[in-house]
Design an enzyme around this catalytic site. Structure first.
Site, mmCIF file in Angstrom:
data_model
loop_
_atom_site.group_PDB
_atom_site.id
_atom_site.type_symbol
_atom_site.label_atom_id
_atom_site.label_comp_id
_atom_site.label_asym_id
_atom_site.label_seq_id
_atom_site.Cartn_x
_atom_site.Cartn_y
_atom_site.Cartn_z
ATOM 1 N N ASP A 71 4.358 -4.278 15.515
ATOM 2 C CA ASP A 71 3.145 -4.932 15.995
ATOM 3 C C ASP A 71 3.138 -6.429 15.734
ATOM 4 O O ASP A 71 2.326 -7.152 16.328
ATOM 5 C CB ASP A 71 1.913 -4.315 15.323
ATOM 6 N N HIS A 96 8.062 26.983 36.875
ATOM 7 C CA HIS A 96 6.756 27.349 37.418
ATOM 8 C C HIS A 96 6.201 28.531 36.620
ATOM 9 O O HIS A 96 6.940 29.472 36.333
ATOM 10 C CB HIS A 96 6.899 27.754 38.891
ATOM 11 N N GLU A 106 0.841 -1.189 0.000
ATOM 12 C CA GLU A 106 0.000 0.000 0.000
ATOM 13 C C GLU A 106 0.880 1.245 0.000
ATOM 14 O O GLU A 106 1.726 1.396 -0.860
ATOM 15 C CB GLU A 106 -0.961 -0.042 1.194
ATOM 16 N N LYS A 107 0.712 2.133 0.993
ATOM 17 C CA LYS A 107 1.486 3.359 1.038
ATOM 18 C C LYS A 107 2.557 3.291 2.117
ATOM 19 O O LYS A 107 2.362 2.656 3.156
ATOM 20 C CB LYS A 107 0.582 4.560 1.321
#
Length: 472
Positions: A316, A449, A46-47
């Site tokens: 993954d 701060h 795909e891309k």
């Protein structure tokens, strides 16, 4: 059948590295390997950019930014400002989302083009321990051979048996393609994907119901974050049903109907099935080459080697956190190992996690339950610092907390935050956990701060027994 071609690198030899998949892990491998002087072939059907760039991280976060702006407009009168939220131009919102994706995609294409990486477009299939067969759209095939092969086939949306995806029943892919904001979205799954979509749809005017089978939202996170998110969602009018299992889900021309195991029913105009993602490990011939594949992905050692030939796996596809930045880290580590370097393994506990809902969640390291399981109840100390004491959080109008977990008299092992924009603060917390810092070490640092970053310093001071703006 078209003639099959055998491809080798420019010098007539096999490539040093053949990468299958050009998502986060794959293109990181390719670019880093090329930087180190290796000859690289990158295969993608795909891309370039994969799920994160085109169907995940980037488009969803673009929508979440629009949702944040919508919330700010709707609460502008609280600040003494005159502004009204008149609705959503769905077409313009989609164009904005795609513009963000397009710019990043163009940049990635430029990076790859400027490198010495050879890109092959088509479906890749592992046909031996050193060769990937690439099938182009026209059906022609070519074999790409390398001294090392890196698998980066990524993940896809997980589905549920008996719930058919299509029409008004969507995964996250379909939700991103959908034009317009639903009237009532039913979200099945209270993990990261589910709560992000629930949050953005609510901000843009939808009624939202979240259904989660386990007993709390974002169950992988610390219970303090789960409780805080549930309270925040209730305040925002998002209905949350936990410990709720689905018996059936049906749709018609007018909407969807979800029946729970206890007989209760929820009706809406769309159903988002957001029950997680699963590795794409059943394609590309991986099992046929002897790789060990489980439901969680391809098994590797700590250096991401699969145990077969010179084949590695990243991102993954490897069991663990499914995050783009984990894929980047995997790809870099594997490229450096192939190039003869000795990179440290990627340690899951030091990988930061962010959920971009409103409020945001950010965490790194062990949750309190995980730490107590590992070190025992007496071996863990915990401090929670409320953002109510933080000046910048009051200015932003956010509530939440910073939770720090340490070994008793030992280093910090986990940091967990909830509140607006806390994802921007997780970098310092990652250093604490990764460098095994003691609260006493952090107490010497000065935090500016008023910033939300100051809340991290206050929590460390409290854990070191030196609280300034909180009670012990």
């Amino acid at each position: 059948m078209p003639d099959q071609e055998v491809h080798v690198s420019g010098d007539g030899q096999p490539w040093d590295v053949v990468v299958l998949g050009a998502g986060s892990g794959g293109y990181a491998t390719a670019l880093r390997a090329a930087q180190l002087g290796l000859q690289v072939a990158l295969i993608e059907r795909e891309k370039l950019g994969g799920t994160c760039l085109h169907r995940g991280c980037i488009p969803t976060k673009a929508l979440l930014h629009a949702a944040e702006v919508a919330d700010q407009i709707q609460h502008a009168t609280d600040l003494g400002l005159h502004a009204t939220f008149e609705g959503v131009d769905a077409g313009a919102l989609h164009r904005y989302q795609q513009k963000v994706v397009g710019r990043l995609y163009q940049g990635l294409e430029g990076l790859v083009s400027a490198s010495s990486v050879d890109v092959f477009a088509g479906d890749g299939r592992l046909i031996s321990s050193d060769t990937v067969q690439v099938t182009a759209q026209d059906g022609s095939t070519q074999n790409v051979t390398g001294r090392h092969v890196v698998l980066a086939t990524g993940s896809r949306s997980r589905s549920i048996a008996d719930i058919e995806i299509g029409g008004r029943i969507l995964t996250s892919d379909g939700a991103l393609d959908r034009r317009g904001i639903p009237r009532h979205a039913v979200v099945l799954g209270g993990g990261v994907i589910g709560v992000e979509f629930a949050s953005l749809w609510r901000s843009l005017g939808a009624k939202v119901t979240v259904i989660e089978a386990l007993d709390r939202l974002v169950p992988a996170e610390d219970p303090a974050l789960s409780s805080g998110l549930a309270r925040a969602f209730r305040r925002r009018g998002i209905e949350v049903r936990t410990s709720a299992r689905v018996a059936s889900a049906t749709q018609d021309a007018d909407g969807v109907r979800v029946v729970l195991a206890d007989g209760a029913a929820v009706e809406g105009d769309i159903l988002l099935v957001a029950v997680g993602r699963e590795p794409v490990s059943d394609e590309a011939g991986l099992a046929e080459q002897g790789l060990t594949i489980t439901s969680a992905g391809v098994r590797t050692d700590e250096h991401l080697h699969t145990g077969v030939g010179a084949i590695y796996a990243v991102g993954d596809l490897v069991p663990g956190l499914q995050l783009a930045h984990r894929g980047f880290a995997h790809g870099i580590a594997v490229a450096e190992r192939i190039a003869g370097r000795d990179p440290l393994p990627v340690v899951e506990e030091t990988i930061p996690r962010i959920t971009y809902s409103d409020p945001e969640l950010a965490s790194v390291g062990l949750t309190e339950p995980a730490a107590r399981e590992q070190y025992g109840d007496d071996g863990v100390q915990v401090v929670e610092y409320s953002l109510a004491g933080n000046g910048k959080s009051q200015i932003l109008g956010t509530t939440g907390l910073v939770k720090v977990v340490r070994q008793t008299e030992g280093p910090i092992v986990g940091v967990h935050l909830i509140g607006a924009r806390v994802g921007e603060q997780i970098g310092e917390a990652q250093l604490w956990v990764g460098w095994e810092a003691y609260p006493q070490d952090i107490a010497t640092f000065i935090h500016a701060h008023p910033t939300q970053n100051e809340a991290l310093g206050e929590a460390a001071l409290a854990l070191a027994g030196q609280p300034l703006h909180s009670h012990t």
